[in-house]
Design an enzyme around this catalytic site. Structure first.
Site, short mmCIF file in Angstrom:
data_model
loop_
_atom_site.label_atom_id
_atom_site.label_comp_id
_atom_site.label_asym_id
_atom_site.label_seq_id
_atom_site.Cartn_x
_atom_site.Cartn_y
_atom_site.Cartn_z
N PRO A 11 0.79 -1.23 0.00
CA PRO A 11 0.00 0.00 0.00
C PRO A 11 0.83 1.28 0.00
O PRO A 11 1.89 1.34 0.61
CB PRO A 11 -0.82 -0.11 1.29
CG PRO A 11 -0.10 -1.10 2.14
CD PRO A 11 0.56 -2.05 1.19
N ASN A 12 0.29 2.25 -0.70
CA ASN A 12 0.82 3.62 -0.81
C ASN A 12 2.05 3.73 -1.72
O ASN A 12 2.49 4.84 -2.02
CB ASN A 12 1.14 4.22 0.57
CG ASN A 12 -0.09 4.25 1.46
OD1 ASN A 12 -1.09 4.84 1.07
ND2 ASN A 12 -0.05 3.60 2.61
N ARG A 19 5.03 10.95 -2.42
CA ARG A 19 4.72 10.75 -1.01
C ARG A 19 6.00 10.88 -0.18
O ARG A 19 6.97 10.17 -0.41
CB ARG A 19 4.16 9.34 -0.89
CG ARG A 19 4.21 8.72 0.46
CD ARG A 19 4.14 7.19 0.31
NE ARG A 19 3.96 6.62 1.62
CZ ARG A 19 4.36 5.41 1.96
NH1 ARG A 19 4.95 4.63 1.08
NH2 ARG A 19 4.18 4.97 3.17
N TYR A 24 11.16 8.63 1.05
CA TYR A 24 11.10 7.61 0.00
C TYR A 24 11.72 8.04 -1.33
O TYR A 24 11.80 7.24 -2.26
CB TYR A 24 9.63 7.18 -0.22
CG TYR A 24 9.01 6.57 1.02
CD1 TYR A 24 9.39 5.30 1.45
CD2 TYR A 24 8.08 7.28 1.80
CE1 TYR A 24 8.85 4.74 2.60
CE2 TYR A 24 7.54 6.73 2.95
CZ TYR A 24 7.92 5.46 3.34
OH TYR A 24 7.39 4.91 4.48
N ASN A 75 8.10 -5.69 -1.52
CA ASN A 75 8.05 -4.58 -0.56
C ASN A 75 6.60 -4.53 -0.07
O ASN A 75 5.74 -3.94 -0.72
CB ASN A 75 8.45 -3.26 -1.20
CG ASN A 75 8.45 -2.14 -0.16
OD1 ASN A 75 7.94 -2.31 0.96
ND2 ASN A 75 8.99 -0.99 -0.51
N ALA A 78 3.38 -1.07 4.52
CA ALA A 78 2.87 -1.15 5.90
C ALA A 78 2.40 -2.56 6.28
O ALA A 78 2.40 -2.91 7.47
CB ALA A 78 1.73 -0.15 6.08
N GLU A 99 12.91 -9.54 0.75
CA GLU A 99 12.07 -8.45 1.29
C GLU A 99 12.84 -7.13 1.10
O GLU A 99 14.02 -7.06 1.45
CB GLU A 99 11.84 -8.75 2.78
CG GLU A 99 11.08 -7.70 3.54
CD GLU A 99 10.98 -8.08 5.03
OE1 GLU A 99 11.35 -9.22 5.41
OE2 GLU A 99 10.55 -7.22 5.81
N HIS A 101 12.79 -2.86 1.66
CA HIS A 101 12.23 -1.61 2.18
C HIS A 101 13.09 -0.47 1.65
O HIS A 101 14.32 -0.53 1.75
CB HIS A 101 12.24 -1.59 3.71
CG HIS A 101 11.50 -2.76 4.27
ND1 HIS A 101 10.14 -2.87 4.19
CD2 HIS A 101 11.95 -3.89 4.85
CE1 HIS A 101 9.77 -4.02 4.72
NE2 HIS A 101 10.85 -4.66 5.12
N ARG A 108 13.64 4.19 12.08
CA ARG A 108 12.36 4.89 12.16
C ARG A 108 11.57 4.45 13.41
O ARG A 108 12.15 3.92 14.35
CB ARG A 108 11.58 4.66 10.85
CG ARG A 108 12.37 5.19 9.62
CD ARG A 108 11.62 4.99 8.34
NE ARG A 108 10.37 5.77 8.32
CZ ARG A 108 9.40 5.59 7.42
NH1 ARG A 108 9.55 4.67 6.47
NH2 ARG A 108 8.31 6.31 7.47
C1 DHK Z 1 7.22 1.49 2.99
C2 DHK Z 1 6.13 1.81 3.72
O1 DHK Z 1 5.02 2.26 3.14
C3 DHK Z 1 6.14 1.76 5.20
O2 DHK Z 1 4.87 1.43 5.72
C4 DHK Z 1 7.18 0.80 5.73
C5 DHK Z 1 8.41 0.85 3.58
C6 DHK Z 1 8.53 1.06 5.06
C7 DHK Z 1 9.68 1.21 2.81
O3 DHK Z 1 10.62 1.74 3.38
O4 DHK Z 1 9.71 0.90 1.61
O5 DHK Z 1 7.27 0.94 7.12
#
Ligand code: DHK
Length: 151
Positions: A11-12, A19, A24, A75, A78, A99, A101, A108
């Protein structure tokens, strides 16, 4: 083993580049997909690249990967920190799982320090920005076809 790799995003991540760029970065998910496709050609991998804000869709793609893929780069965003269901799905997959991130989750908030997915992942990449996807693909390629060692 199959040279098909699923690259899955939670998500997101559709908002990547817009964002919280201070966390990011400015690279978009379309840029990440293009980079993965270029690298996949070099590594002689085929990829299927997906993103969803819905947990069940990610689970359904993991089930599809079970049938045809040699590896998964994921990835879970959340869902990393919340989803027993995604862990259970990954536990049904027999190939390599990396995995990824983008941010260094360990720098964090405390709730980001725990990952259900890490209980199954063969490797974890965090804090390398979007470059983590390329690192993940390279590792999956190595696990699919380990380098031959002379006897
Ligand atoms: C991305 C997210 O949206 C967060 O919820 C994770 C992750 C970290 C990232 O660093 O890619 O906590």
């Amino acid at each position: 083993m199959s040279r098909l790799v699923y690259v899955l995003n939670g998500p997101n991540l559709n908002l990547l580049g817009k964002r919280q760029p201070e966390i990011y970065g400015h690279v978009t998910l379309a840029d990440v997909e293009a980079e993965c496709r270029t690298l996949a050609r070099e590594l002689e991998l085929e990829i299927k690249f997906h993103q969803s804000n819905r947990e069940y869709e990610i689970i359904d793609w993991i089930h599809a990967a079970r049938e045809e893929a040699g590896g998964i780069v994921i990835n879970p965003a959340a869902f990393t920190h919340t989803s027993v269901a995604i862990l259970d799905a990954l536990n049904t997959f027999e190939g390599a799982i990396i995995e990824v991130h983008i941010s260094n989750v360990h720098k964090r908030e405390a709730f980001r320090h725990h990952s259900y997915v890490s209980l199954r992942a063969d490797g974890v990449i965090a804090g390398c920005g979007t470059q983590g996807y390329a690192l993940g693909l390279r590792r999956v390629a190595a696990l699919i076809e380990p380098v031959a060692v002379a006897a």
